[in-house]
Design a protein around this motif. Structure first.
Motif, PDB file in Angstrom:
ATOM      1  N   SER A 216       0.828  -1.205   0.000  1.00 54.33           N
ATOM      2  CA  SER A 216       0.000   0.000   0.000  1.00 54.33           C
ATOM      3  C   SER A 216       0.864   1.258   0.000  1.00 54.33           C
ATOM      4  CB  SER A 216      -0.925  -0.005   1.215  1.00 54.33           C
ATOM      5  OG  SER A 216      -1.807  -1.111   1.180  1.00 54.33           O
ATOM      6  N   ALA A 217       1.968   1.225   0.746  1.00 60.76           N
ATOM      7  CA  ALA A 217       2.866   2.381   0.768  1.00 60.76           C
ATOM      8  C   ALA A 217       3.461   2.623  -0.612  1.00 60.76           C
ATOM      9  CB  ALA A 217       3.974   2.161   1.794  1.00 60.76           C
ATOM     10  N   LEU A 218       3.880   1.552  -1.273  1.00 57.65           N
ATOM     11  CA  LEU A 218       4.457   1.698  -2.605  1.00 57.65           C
ATOM     12  C   LEU A 218       3.409   2.189  -3.607  1.00 57.65           C
ATOM     13  CD1 LEU A 218       6.588  -1.565  -2.547  1.00 57.65           C
ATOM     14  CD2 LEU A 218       7.460   0.789  -2.461  1.00 57.65           C
ATOM     15  N   ALA A 219       2.165   1.783  -3.413  1.00 53.80           N
ATOM     16  CA  ALA A 219       1.102   2.189  -4.330  1.00 53.80           C
ATOM     17  C   ALA A 219       0.671   3.634  -4.122  1.00 53.80           C
ATOM     18  CB  ALA A 219      -0.100   1.258  -4.171  1.00 53.80           C
ATOM     19  N   ARG A 220       0.645   4.103  -2.881  1.00 54.84           N
ATOM     20  CA  ARG A 220       0.028   5.405  -2.587  1.00 54.84           C
ATOM     21  C   ARG A 220       1.031   6.531  -2.375  1.00 54.84           C
ATOM     22  NH1 ARG A 220      -5.332   5.499  -2.110  1.00 54.84           N
ATOM     23  NH2 ARG A 220      -5.167   7.629  -1.285  1.00 54.84           N
ATOM     24  N   THR A 221       2.284   6.244  -2.129  1.00 58.63           N
ATOM     25  CA  THR A 221       3.259   7.319  -1.965  1.00 58.63           C
ATOM     26  C   THR A 221       3.526   7.944  -3.327  1.00 58.63           C
ATOM     27  OG1 THR A 221       4.286   6.160  -0.106  1.00 58.63           O
ATOM     28  CG2 THR A 221       5.554   7.930  -1.144  1.00 58.63           C
ATOM     29  N   ARG A 222       3.386   9.245  -3.397  1.00 56.93           N
ATOM     30  CA  ARG A 222       3.498   9.931  -4.681  1.00 56.93           C
ATOM     31  C   ARG A 222       4.955  10.105  -5.101  1.00 56.93           C
ATOM     32  NH1 ARG A 222      -0.966  14.831  -4.075  1.00 56.93           N
ATOM     33  NH2 ARG A 222      -2.792  13.491  -3.809  1.00 56.93           N
ATOM     34  N   GLY A 223       5.149  10.173  -6.411  1.00 63.54           N
ATOM     35  CA  GLY A 223       6.445  10.553  -6.966  1.00 63.54           C
ATOM     36  C   GLY A 223       7.497   9.477  -6.999  1.00 63.54           C
ATOM     37  N   LEU A 224       7.118   8.234  -6.782  1.00 66.65           N
ATOM     38  CA  LEU A 224       8.116   7.168  -6.763  1.00 66.65           C
ATOM     39  C   LEU A 224       8.393   6.648  -8.177  1.00 66.65           C
ATOM     40  CD1 LEU A 224       6.969   4.982  -3.723  1.00 66.65           C
ATOM     41  CD2 LEU A 224       8.537   6.938  -3.748  1.00 66.65           C
ATOM     42  N   ASN A 225       9.636   6.275  -8.419  1.00 66.62           N
ATOM     43  CA  ASN A 225      10.003   5.530  -9.618  1.00 66.62           C
ATOM     44  C   ASN A 225      10.318   4.110  -9.180  1.00 66.62           C
ATOM     45  OD1 ASN A 225      10.985   4.426 -11.971  1.00 66.62           O
ATOM     46  ND2 ASN A 225      12.966   5.484 -11.859  1.00 66.62           N
ATOM     47  N   LEU A 226       9.399   3.197  -9.446  1.00 64.95           N
ATOM     48  CA  LEU A 226       9.559   1.827  -8.965  1.00 64.95           C
ATOM     49  C   LEU A 226      10.054   0.873 -10.048  1.00 64.95           C
ATOM     50  CD1 LEU A 226       6.362   1.526  -6.724  1.00 64.95           C
ATOM     51  CD2 LEU A 226       8.693   2.148  -6.060  1.00 64.95           C
ATOM     52  N   ALA A 227      10.494   1.414 -11.161  1.00 70.18           N
ATOM     53  CA  ALA A 227      10.995   0.548 -12.237  1.00 70.18           C
ATOM     54  C   ALA A 227      12.120  -0.382 -11.765  1.00 70.18           C
ATOM     55  CB  ALA A 227      11.463   1.386 -13.424  1.00 70.18           C
ATOM     56  N   PRO A 228      13.045   0.069 -10.888  1.00 68.43           N
ATOM     57  CA  PRO A 228      14.098  -0.853 -10.429  1.00 68.43           C
ATOM     58  C   PRO A 228      13.552  -2.034  -9.614  1.00 68.43           C
ATOM     59  CG  PRO A 228      14.731   1.436 -10.039  1.00 68.43           C
ATOM     60  CD  PRO A 228      13.289   1.448 -10.407  1.00 68.43           C
ATOM     61  N   TYR A 229      12.325  -1.938  -9.153  1.00 65.11           N
ATOM     62  CA  TYR A 229      11.757  -2.985  -8.299  1.00 65.11           C
ATOM     63  C   TYR A 229      10.640  -3.754  -9.010  1.00 65.11           C
ATOM     64  CZ  TYR A 229      14.175  -0.031  -4.950  1.00 65.11           C
ATOM     65  OH  TYR A 229      15.131   0.722  -4.294  1.00 65.11           O
ATOM     66  N   THR A 230      10.645  -3.715 -10.330  1.00 61.98           N
ATOM     67  CA  THR A 230       9.576  -4.347 -11.097  1.00 61.98           C
ATOM     68  C   THR A 230       9.442  -5.826 -10.777  1.00 61.98           C
ATOM     69  OG1 THR A 230       9.901  -2.770 -12.903  1.00 61.98           O
ATOM     70  CG2 THR A 230       8.709  -4.798 -13.422  1.00 61.98           C
ATOM     71  N   ALA A 231      10.557  -6.517 -10.653  1.00 62.96           N
ATOM     72  CA  ALA A 231      10.502  -7.967 -10.427  1.00 62.96           C
ATOM     73  C   ALA A 231       9.799  -8.284  -9.107  1.00 62.96           C
ATOM     74  CB  ALA A 231      11.910  -8.555 -10.431  1.00 62.96           C
ATOM     75  N   ALA A 232      10.152  -7.574  -8.040  1.00 69.33           N
ATOM     76  CA  ALA A 232       9.530  -7.837  -6.742  1.00 69.33           C
ATOM     77  C   ALA A 232       8.048  -7.495  -6.769  1.00 69.33           C
ATOM     78  CB  ALA A 232      10.239  -7.030  -5.651  1.00 69.33           C
ATOM     79  N   THR A 258       7.764   2.268 -17.053  1.00 67.98           N
ATOM     80  CA  THR A 258       8.829   2.343 -18.061  1.00 67.98           C
ATOM     81  C   THR A 258       9.497   0.993 -18.297  1.00 67.98           C
ATOM     82  OG1 THR A 258      10.412   3.007 -16.339  1.00 67.98           O
ATOM     83  CG2 THR A 258       9.308   4.765 -17.579  1.00 67.98           C
ATOM     84  N   ASN A 259       9.278   0.043 -17.398  1.00 69.82           N
ATOM     85  CA  ASN A 259       9.821  -1.303 -17.613  1.00 69.82           C
ATOM     86  C   ASN A 259       8.981  -2.001 -18.683  1.00 69.82           C
ATOM     87  OD1 ASN A 259      10.112  -4.288 -17.182  1.00 69.82           O
ATOM     88  ND2 ASN A 259      11.587  -3.582 -15.645  1.00 69.82           N
ATOM     89  N   PRO A 260       9.595  -2.536 -19.717  1.00 72.49           N
ATOM     90  CA  PRO A 260       8.823  -3.101 -20.832  1.00 72.49           C
ATOM     91  C   PRO A 260       8.004  -4.331 -20.481  1.00 72.49           C
ATOM     92  CG  PRO A 260      11.186  -3.535 -21.088  1.00 72.49           C
ATOM     93  CD  PRO A 260      11.048  -2.570 -19.965  1.00 72.49           C
ATOM     94  N   THR A 261       8.260  -4.942 -19.322  1.00 74.64           N
ATOM     95  CA  THR A 261       7.492  -6.139 -18.952  1.00 74.64           C
ATOM     96  C   THR A 261       6.156  -5.800 -18.279  1.00 74.64           C
ATOM     97  OG1 THR A 261       8.481  -6.357 -16.737  1.00 74.64           O
ATOM     98  CG2 THR A 261       9.674  -7.368 -18.589  1.00 74.64           C
ATOM     99  N   VAL A 262       5.998  -4.564 -17.837  1.00 69.50           N
ATOM    100  CA  VAL A 262       4.826  -4.215 -17.034  1.00 69.50           C
ATOM    101  C   VAL A 262       3.511  -4.319 -17.802  1.00 69.50           C
ATOM    102  CG1 VAL A 262       3.707  -2.315 -15.800  1.00 69.50           C
ATOM    103  CG2 VAL A 262       6.098  -2.869 -15.347  1.00 69.50           C
ATOM    104  N   PRO A 263       3.399  -3.823 -19.037  1.00 71.92           N
ATOM    105  CA  PRO A 263       2.107  -3.935 -19.730  1.00 71.92           C
ATOM    106  C   PRO A 263       1.591  -5.368 -19.824  1.00 71.92           C
ATOM    107  CG  PRO A 263       3.530  -2.393 -20.891  1.00 71.92           C
ATOM    108  CD  PRO A 263       4.374  -3.040 -19.842  1.00 71.92           C
ATOM    109  N   ALA A 264       2.455  -6.316 -20.152  1.00 69.66           N
ATOM    110  CA  ALA A 264       2.015  -7.707 -20.257  1.00 69.66           C
ATOM    111  C   ALA A 264       1.584  -8.255 -18.897  1.00 69.66           C
ATOM    112  CB  ALA A 264       3.132  -8.571 -20.840  1.00 69.66           C
TER     113      ALA A 264
END
Length: 666
Positions: A216-232, A258-264
C-alpha cells in the motif's frame, strides 16, 4: 478473524478478542427448553465513568480528560487515551508521552501511542523514538512505530527506515515499521532507503499485515520511480496469497511503467486474477503510453462478470484511448447492458471525437430522453460534458422545471466539464458565467455549491465576468446550518476568494447542539446488529457501540424513524466504497445536525462501515461500506459498524440501487 484484525495481528486488542467469544449458558436440570439468555450489555450501560469519558471526548474537553489518565483502573486510562485520539489536541502530548513511558498496562501504552499519532504532533517524535528500544511489549512497539509515521520529520525518517539490530527480526516490530513508513508516505515523506526497505517488507516471508502495508505504501506514496523494483512487485502482484496485497502491488506497478514487462503483466492480471479487485487494480494501472499492448485486455474487461471491473475498463478508454475512432467506441457502447459502463464508454466516444462526433452526441441525447433512470440520465449528462457543442442541451436539462435533484447536480457538473474542455468557444463564456449565476441562485444546495466551486477556480477566469460577490452572499444567507454546511463552505470560500481576504473558518457544530443520547446507547446490547435490505440482497452489520456510541446512536435513531428506507446508494467507487443514506440522492444531503468524529482504534479493512463527512466533526447521516482495505481512511473517518454477512452483495451494489429498509436487531 476479521480482516481489520488481520491488518494488525501484532496489535490484537482486547475489544477484537471479545468479538471471538460466545455466550455460554448452564444446561438446565429439567428437560424444559432453556430460556433465552439476555444479551450482554454494552460497556456504557453499566459504567457511568465510561459514559463521562465519552461525553468529554464528544465535547472536546482535553483538560477534563487528562485526570482520567491517572486513574488506578486501567480501563479508564485506556478509554481516556483513546478519547484523546479523537480530540487531537496537542496540549495532551506531554501527558501521553509520560503514559507511554511509565504505564504498566500494555493496552494503555498502545492507546497512548495511537493518540500521539492521531495528534500528528512533531513534538512527540523524539519521545517515541527514545521509548522504542525500552518497550517490552511487541504490540506497543508496533503502535509506536506506526505513530511515528504520522508525526516523524524528514530527518527522523532515517531512524524509522533502519530498525535497531535487536528488533530486526521481531514480527510485530516489522509490521509497525511497514505501517509507519506507509503513514509517512501518505504525508509525502519518503527516501530511496525507505522504498528499498518497503520492497524487502513486501517479501513472502513477512506477515500479511506487513506485506499489505508495504504494498500500500508503494502504491500510494506519490512521486516514486519503482521501475528498479519491477521484479519484486510483479511477484507480489501475481503470487501473493492475499488479494489485497496483490491488488496494491498491481497498483504500484503503474509507477514502474517504463519497464517493458509491465504492460504484459497488467494485461495478464486483468484477464486472469480470480479476485475482481486485483483485475480492477491492474486496469487502473494501465497508462496511455502502454495503450497498444493492453488494449485487447481492456476490451475484454468491458464484459467482465463483475460490473466494477467493466466500469473500470470503460474509464480506461475514457482516460487513455489513443487514435480510437469514436464510431467504434459508440458501437461497442451501444452493445453493453450495464448503463454506467455504457455511459462511460459513450463519454470516451465523445472524447475521441472525429467526423462522427455529432452522431455520437445525438445518440447520447436520445438515450437521455428515453431513460427513466435518473442516475443514468445523470451519467449521460456527464458524458456530454466531453462535448462543448452540447452546452445548450445540458443547460436546459440542468435547470428544467421539476427536474430530479440528481439530474440537476450532474447537469451543473457537466457544464463545468464542458467549460474546462479546450474546445469550449470563447463566445460562450458569458453564457457559462450566467449559468453558474443561475445555479447559485437556484436554492438547490448541490447546484449552488458546485457553481461556487467553479467560480473560484482561477483556471476558469470567472472573476472578470462575476466580480461582485453579492449574489453569493445572498445565496449563503438562505442556507440552514449545519444541514447545508458543504454548500455554505463552498460559497464562503468563493466569497473570500472574490474579496481577496483570508479564508473564513468552517462553523463546526458543537456537542451541545446534539449530545450523545445516552438513553439510546444504554438500551443497546454489546454487539447489536442491523440488516440493510437492498435491491441486491441483504447486508448484515455489527454496530460498534462500544467504540462509536454517538455515531451508532444516531444511526439507530434515524433507522427507527425509517429515515433510510427508500434511499439509494448514490456513490459507488470501484474497489473503494459503496455510499448511501443521502436524503437528496446525490451526496449533498444531510440531517439537521452534525456529529463529532469518533476515532477509535479501528481500521478500514474489507467491509468497514464509516460515516461520510465534510471534515472533522461534521458527520451526519451518510455512510459508506469499503470493498477492500482502505487504510488511508484510518483515523480520518468514523468507523461505526462492520459487515458480518453480505460482502458479496456489497460487491454488486451499483449507483441507484435501493435501500429498501434498515432494521436494528437488538
Amino acid at each position: 478473524m476479521t480482516y481489520s484484525a488481520l491488518l494488525r495481528t501484532a496489535a490484537f486488542t482486547a475489544s477484537a478478542g471479545c468479538a471471538l467469544l460466545t455466550a455460554c449458558a448452564t444446561r438446565p436440570a429439567t428437560s424444559a427448553a432453556p430460556a433465552a439468555a439476555a444479551p450482554a450489555l454494552n460497556q456504557f450501560a453499566t459504567d457511568s465513568a465510561l459514559r463521562r469519558i465519552a461525553t468529554l471526548q464528544d465535547e472536546r474537553r482535553t483538560a477534563a480528560l487528562l485526570p482520567y489518565l491517572d486513574r488506578p483502573e486501567a480501563r479508564y486510562r485506556q478509554a481516556a487515551a483513546e478519547a484523546l485520539a479523537s480530540v487531537q489536541n496537542k496540549a495532551a502530548t506531554p501527558r501521553l508521552l509520560l503514559l507511554l513511558q511509565e504505564d504498566q498496562d500494555p493496552r494503555v501504552r498502545q492507546l497512548a501511542a495511537y493518540a500521539l499519532g492521531q495528534s500528528a504532533d512533531s513534538m512527540a517524535e523524539t519521545g517515541l523514538y527514545q521509548h522504542l528500544p525500552r518497550e517490552t511489549d511487541a504490540a506497543t512497539r508496533h503502535y509506536a512505530l506506526e505513530a511515528l509515521g504520522r508525526c516523524t520529520s524528514r530527518a527522523g525518517l532515517v531512524s524509522l527506515t533502519k530498525l535497531p539490530a535487536a528488533l530486526a527480526t521481531d514480527t510485530a516490530t516489522l509490521s509497525g515499521q511497514a505501517w509507519g513508513l506507509y503513514r509517512a508516505g501518505l504525508r509525502g515523506l519518503t527516501s530511496e532507503a525507505a522504498v528499498a526497505r518497503l520492497v524487502q517488507l513486501l517479501a513472502k516471508g513477512n506477515t500479511t499485515g506487513t506485506r499489505l502495508a508495504a504494498a500500500s505504501a508503494l502504491a500510494r506514496t506519490r512521486g516514486l520511480n519503482l521501475a528498479p523494483y519491477t521484479a519484486a512487485l510483479t511477484t507480489a502482484a501475481q503470487t501473493d496469497a492475499h488479494y489485497a496485497v496483490r491488488s496494491a502491488a498491481a497498483s504500484a506497478l503503474s509507477k514502474a511503467a517504463t519497464n517493458p514487462t509491465v504492460p504484459a503483466t497488467l494485461a495478464g492480471l486483468a484477464r486472469r486474477d480470480p479476485d475482481y479487485r486485483v483485475r480492477l487494480s491492474a486496469l487502473r494501472s494501465m497508462t496511455a503510453p502502454m495503450y497498444a499492448p493492453v488494449k485487447e485486455a481492456a476490451w475484454a474487461a468491458l464484459t467482465d462478470a463483475n460490473a466494477q471491473v467493466a466500469l473500470t475498463a470503460a474509464e480506461f478508454f475514457l482516460a487513455h484511448a489513443t487514435n480510437e475512432p469514436g464510431a467504434v467506441l459508440l458501437e461497442k457502447a451501444q452493445a453493453l447492458p450495464q448503463w454506467r459502463v455504457r455511459a462511460t464508454l459513450l463519454a470516451a466516444a465523445l472524447h475521441q471525437g472525429g467526423p462522427n462526433k455529432a452522431a455520437i452526441r445525438r445518440a447520447v441525447e436520445e438515450r437521455y430522453a428515453a431513460s427513466a433512470n435518473v442516475y443514468e440520465k445523470g451519467y449521460l449528462l456527464k458524458a456530454l460534458g466531453e462535448d462543448p457543442a452540447a452546452f445548450d442541451f445540458v443547460r436546459q436539462a440542468a435547470f428544467a422545471p421539476g427536474r430530479p435533484l440528481v439530474v440537476g447536480t450532474y447537469g451543473v457538473e457537466a457544464l463545468v466539464a464542458q467549460r474546462r474542455h479546450p474546445d469550449f468557444p470563447a463566445v460562450r463564456r458569458p453564457d457559462f458565467a450566467l449559468a453558474l449565476r443561475q445555479a447559485v441562485l437556484s436554492t438547490d444546495v448541490a447546484q449552488t455549491g458546485l457553481a461556487a466551486e467553479a467560480i473560484r477556480d482561477p483556471k476558469l477566469d470567472l472573476r472578470r465576468l462575476l466580480p461582485n460577490p453579492d449574489f453569493l452572499v445572498a445565496a449563503r444567507d438562505k442556507l440552514t446550518l449545519p444541514r447545508d454546511l458543504e454548500a455554505w463552505q463552498s460559497l464562503q470560500q468563493t466569497i473570500d476568494f472574490l474579496r481577496g481576504v483570508p479564508p473564513t473558518p468552517v462553523p463546526v457544530a458543537s456537542a451541545a447542539t446534539h449530545p450523545i443520547p445516552w438513553d439510546v446507547v444504554m438500551a443497546l446490547p454489546a454487539n447489536p446488529q442491523a440488516v440493510v435490505h437492498t435491491s441486491q440482497g441483504d447486508v448484515v452489520l455489527r454496530l460498534l457501540v462500544n467504540e462509536a456510541p454517538g455515531s451508532v446512536a444516531s444511526f439507530v435513531q434515524l433507522t427507527e424513524k425509517g429515515f433510510y428506507n427508500g434511499k439509494n446508494f448514490h456513490r459507488v467507487v470501484p474497489n473503494f466504497v459503496a455510499q448511501g443514506g443521502c436524503p437528496r440522492g446525490d451526496g449533498w444531503g444531510s440531517s439537521d445536525y452534525n456529529l463529532r468524529s469518533e476515532f477509535a482504534d479501528l481500521h478500514y479493512g474489507e467491509g468497514a462501515v464509516g460515516l461520510a463527512s465534510a471534515g472533522k466533526d461534521t458527520e451526519s447521516c451518510q455512510w459508506f461500506i469499503t470493498h477492500a482495505p482502505t487504510p488511508h481512511l484510518d483515523g480520518r473517518y468514523t468507523i461505526f459498524a462492520q459487515v458480518v454477512q453480505g460482502m458479496d452483495v456489497v460487491s454488486r451494489l451499483e449507483i441507484g440501487d435501493r435501500i429498501d429498509k434498515v432494521e436494528i436487531l437488538k
